[in-house]
Design a protein around this motif. Structure first.
Motif, PDB file in Angstrom:
ATOM      1  N   GLU A 161      -7.041  -4.435   0.163  1.00 21.12           N
ATOM      2  CA  GLU A 161      -7.491  -3.106  -0.251  1.00 21.12           C
ATOM      3  C   GLU A 161      -8.920  -3.164  -0.792  1.00 21.12           C
ATOM      4  O   GLU A 161      -9.721  -2.255  -0.545  1.00 21.12           O
ATOM      5  CB  GLU A 161      -6.538  -2.527  -1.298  1.00 21.12           C
TER       6      GLU A 161
ATOM      7  N   TRP B 233      -0.630   0.181   8.772  1.00 21.42           N
ATOM      8  CA  TRP B 233       0.100  -0.178   7.563  1.00 21.42           C
ATOM      9  C   TRP B 233       0.831   0.976   6.900  1.00 21.42           C
ATOM     10  O   TRP B 233       1.671   0.762   6.025  1.00 21.42           O
ATOM     11  CB  TRP B 233      -0.874  -0.777   6.551  1.00 21.42           C
TER      12      TRP B 233
ATOM     13  N   MET C 123       0.829  -1.191   0.000  1.00 10.39           N
ATOM     14  CA  MET C 123       0.000   0.000   0.000  1.00 10.39           C
ATOM     15  C   MET C 123       0.875   1.257   0.000  1.00 10.39           C
ATOM     16  O   MET C 123       1.927   1.291   0.636  1.00 10.39           O
ATOM     17  CB  MET C 123      -0.900   0.030   1.228  1.00 10.39           C
ATOM     18  N   THR C 124       0.423   2.271  -0.701  1.00 10.88           N
ATOM     19  CA  THR C 124       1.168   3.532  -0.751  1.00 10.88           C
ATOM     20  C   THR C 124       0.226   4.668  -0.406  1.00 10.88           C
ATOM     21  O   THR C 124      -0.993   4.528  -0.432  1.00 10.88           O
ATOM     22  CB  THR C 124       1.755   3.770  -2.158  1.00 10.88           C
TER      23      THR C 124
ATOM     24  N   CYS D 293      -2.450  -9.196   7.320  1.00  7.83           N
ATOM     25  CA  CYS D 293      -1.955  -9.365   5.952  1.00  7.83           C
ATOM     26  C   CYS D 293      -0.430  -9.432   5.939  1.00  7.83           C
ATOM     27  O   CYS D 293       0.244  -8.811   6.770  1.00  7.83           O
ATOM     28  CB  CYS D 293      -2.374  -8.187   5.072  1.00  7.83           C
TER      29      CYS D 293
ATOM     30  N   ASP E 160       4.047  -7.636   2.319  1.00  5.14           N
ATOM     31  CA  ASP E 160       4.935  -7.788   1.161  1.00  5.14           C
ATOM     32  C   ASP E 160       4.326  -8.665   0.080  1.00  5.14           C
ATOM     33  O   ASP E 160       4.934  -8.870  -0.972  1.00  5.14           O
ATOM     34  CB  ASP E 160       6.273  -8.392   1.613  1.00  5.14           C
ATOM     35  N   ASN E 161       3.130  -9.202   0.344  1.00  2.86           N
ATOM     36  CA  ASN E 161       2.450 -10.053  -0.630  1.00  2.86           C
ATOM     37  C   ASN E 161       1.479  -9.185  -1.433  1.00  2.86           C
ATOM     38  O   ASN E 161       0.415  -8.795  -0.950  1.00  2.86           O
ATOM     39  CB  ASN E 161       1.705 -11.175   0.100  1.00  2.86           C
ATOM     40  N   THR E 162       1.848  -8.886  -2.666  1.00  2.14           N
ATOM     41  CA  THR E 162       1.072  -7.949  -3.479  1.00  2.14           C
ATOM     42  C   THR E 162      -0.352  -8.435  -3.693  1.00  2.14           C
ATOM     43  O   THR E 162      -1.316  -7.657  -3.598  1.00  2.14           O
ATOM     44  CB  THR E 162       1.756  -7.746  -4.846  1.00  2.14           C
ATOM     45  N   GLU E 163      -0.510  -9.728  -3.964  1.00  2.00           N
ATOM     46  CA  GLU E 163      -1.848 -10.260  -4.239  1.00  2.00           C
ATOM     47  C   GLU E 163      -2.729 -10.210  -2.991  1.00  2.00           C
ATOM     48  O   GLU E 163      -3.900  -9.828  -3.064  1.00  2.00           O
ATOM     49  CB  GLU E 163      -1.713 -11.702  -4.739  1.00  2.00           C
ATOM     50  N   GLU E 164      -2.169 -10.556  -1.834  1.00  2.00           N
ATOM     51  CA  GLU E 164      -2.952 -10.529  -0.597  1.00  2.00           C
ATOM     52  C   GLU E 164      -3.325  -9.095  -0.225  1.00  2.00           C
ATOM     53  O   GLU E 164      -4.458  -8.828   0.203  1.00  2.00           O
ATOM     54  CB  GLU E 164      -2.174 -11.184   0.541  1.00  2.00           C
ATOM     55  N   MET E 165      -2.389  -8.174  -0.400  1.00  2.00           N
ATOM     56  CA  MET E 165      -2.690  -6.784  -0.079  1.00  2.00           C
ATOM     57  C   MET E 165      -3.729  -6.203  -1.033  1.00  2.00           C
ATOM     58  O   MET E 165      -4.541  -5.361  -0.643  1.00  2.00           O
ATOM     59  CB  MET E 165      -1.414  -5.942  -0.111  1.00  2.00           C
ATOM     60  N   ALA E 166      -3.739  -6.679  -2.280  1.00  2.00           N
ATOM     61  CA  ALA E 166      -4.763  -6.218  -3.220  1.00  2.00           C
ATOM     62  C   ALA E 166      -6.143  -6.656  -2.755  1.00  2.00           C
ATOM     63  O   ALA E 166      -7.114  -5.884  -2.820  1.00  2.00           O
ATOM     64  CB  ALA E 166      -4.459  -6.760  -4.621  1.00  2.00           C
TER      65      ALA E 166
END
Length: 470
Positions: free
Chosen positions: A405, A46, A1-2, A393, A396-402
């Protein structure tokens, strides 16, 4: 996340000049070490850390005034810091600048027991104030869980477990002294319990998150310690049943002091972390305040409602140590969730809906979590329709963070579609700016920008917070 960074850093020479002037004024109370600067951008959720360029340890109002005057001269941002427990990046410094640490401004200046109010500095913490008041039979009721500073609680319009009976910080602040952009002091009110004198400046600054000025003194309401305090735990077959019991209790006028929801996942986490043996089904934690007769009547009335909604037997206690253990487990909910998956991050978020929609909102939220295969225990100050999700979460896991979100976005949209808000008590900070326009409309955002421009024309007070970019 940014997060977006839509504010500009000051010119290097301007920053250097400001730091030089602050060093001459404050000596070793100006700190520029990397470790201390990072501590003053710490956030328990986060959002990435964005440290200031320097930290000043303030001890009196004149210190705040001098920092603001020096920074205003050089157009350097100023960020107030209480204890750093906010959850939406309120203490981050996206444009750098100077953090004013207010922890040493911790004096209780006046206690007016007969009027049920007191005057304090912003660094006084909730627990320290109540310890000071105890022998006078008084207490300050707002309890967000963390031992936050009263200045920070005011700036973020904090709430907590007692809000269903005693309100939020908004209802409990009588007056403020605020340092404005030129270093002068604004006095927003008096100790009178009500006033019709001019604009309501007090409540303009309550919840402004340090973006309009810096609070240097507070006058707040106090309450008498109740004769009898009883705490109870009641398990339910379903989350919907627990929510329906809450709704009926509020609608029938039972004066609950606290009523907290823990879903089954959260109960399991609390049992493991706090060494409890609660049934691992949806749970309501309650507290009743009043005379012995009043508490007994409140308890009996709620017990009848709970049974109608699928609630089991109550577990009661009036012993202070037992009540403390029960509520400490609730306050440690964040850490209990973090312990469920060591090494993972916890994304804490909240929404608030009209109480008639509470059961629908919580139930649909649980269904969403199952669909997205996410772990997010739920707790809530459900007496006023406010609940929290602690999303676990791997950051560092892009798919899980998506997926995370998506869940949080749907949670906010759901609450707003039910006539609710994107945040009941965490505030906007950086994390929820993107939801303000949908909730309040562009005209309201323009009005906020106009207020910000009028009170902070140089945009030095906590820039990049609350009001979204144009």
């Amino acid at each position: 996340m940014t997060i977006s960074n839509d504010v500009k850093r000051p010119e290097p020479q301007a920053l250097a000049s400001a730091v030089e002037a602050l060093a001459a004024r404050f000596g070793n109370r100006l700190i520029t070490s990397q470790a201390v600067r990072e501590q003053h951008a710490h956030t328990t959720t986060w959002l990435p850390t964005q440290p200031p360029d320097a930290v000043v340890m303030a001890q009196e109002t004149a210190d705040i005034q001098d920092v603001v005057r020096i920074c205003a001269k050089h157009r350097v941002p100023v960020i107030a810091f209480g204890t750093g427990t906010s959850l939406e990046g309120q203490v981050n410094a996206p444009a750098g600048g100077v953090c004013i640490d207010l922890r040493d401004m911790n004096r209780i200046l006046e206690v007016h027991a007969e009027d049920l109010d007191c005057v304090i500095q912003p660094g006084v913490t909730r627990k320290a104030l109540n310890e000071h008041l105890r022998d006078q039979g008084l207490f300050f009721p707002i309890d967000p869980g963390a031992d936050a500073s009263l200045g920070g609680m005011t700036a973020t319009r904090a709430s907590g477990t007692n809000a269903v009976r005693y309100g939020t910080m908004r209802e409990n602040v009588l007056a403020l002294k605020v340092v404005r952009g030129d270093g002068e002091i604004i006095t927003t009110g008096t100790r009178a319990k009500k006033s019709a004198a001019g604009y309501d400046l007090t409540h303009l600054f309550v919840g402004a998150e340090g973006t309009l000025g810096i609070i240097s003194e507070l006058t707040i309401k106090l309450r008498g310690i109740p004769e009898t305090i009883a705490a109870a735990a009641c398990s339910f077959e379903t989350v919907r049943g627990a929510c329906q019991a809450t709704i009926l209790a509020i609608q029938t006028g039972i004066p609950l002091a606290r009523i907290e929801l823990l879903n089954a996942e959260q109960v399991r986490a609390c049992n493991a972390y706090s060494k409890l043996t609660l049934p691992e089904t949806p749970l309501l934690l309650l507290e009743f305040h009043g005379s012995e007769v009043e508490v007994a009547e409140q308890s009996r009335n709620f017990s009848e409602i709970a049974k109608e909604c699928g609630g089991g037997d109550f577990t009661w206690t009036t012993k202070p140590e037992d009540r403390t253990k029960l509520w400490q487990a609730r306050h440690d909910a964040y850490w209990s969730v973090k312990a469920l998956r060591p090494g993972a991050g916890v994304v804490a978020t909240d929404v608030c809906v009209p109480i008639s929609r509470l059961a629908d909102c919580v139930t649909e939220t649980e269904e969403d979590l199952k669909r997205l295969n996410l772990l997010s225990p739920i707790v809530g100050h459900v007496g006023d329709g406010n609940f929290h999700c602690s999303l676990v979460c791997d950051v560092d896991n892009t798919e899980e963070m998506a997926r995370g979100e998506e869940f949080m976005h749907r949670l906010v949209e759901r609450a707003q579609s039910m006539g609710g808000t994107c945040t009941g008590e965490h505030g906007i900070g950086q994390g929820k700016q993107k939801y303000l326009k949908a909730e309040l409309g562009p005209e309201a955002i323009d009005a906020m920008r106009a207020l910000k421009q009028a009170l902070d024309p140089q945009n030095i007070f906590n820039p990049g917070k609350i009001v979204p970019a144009n």
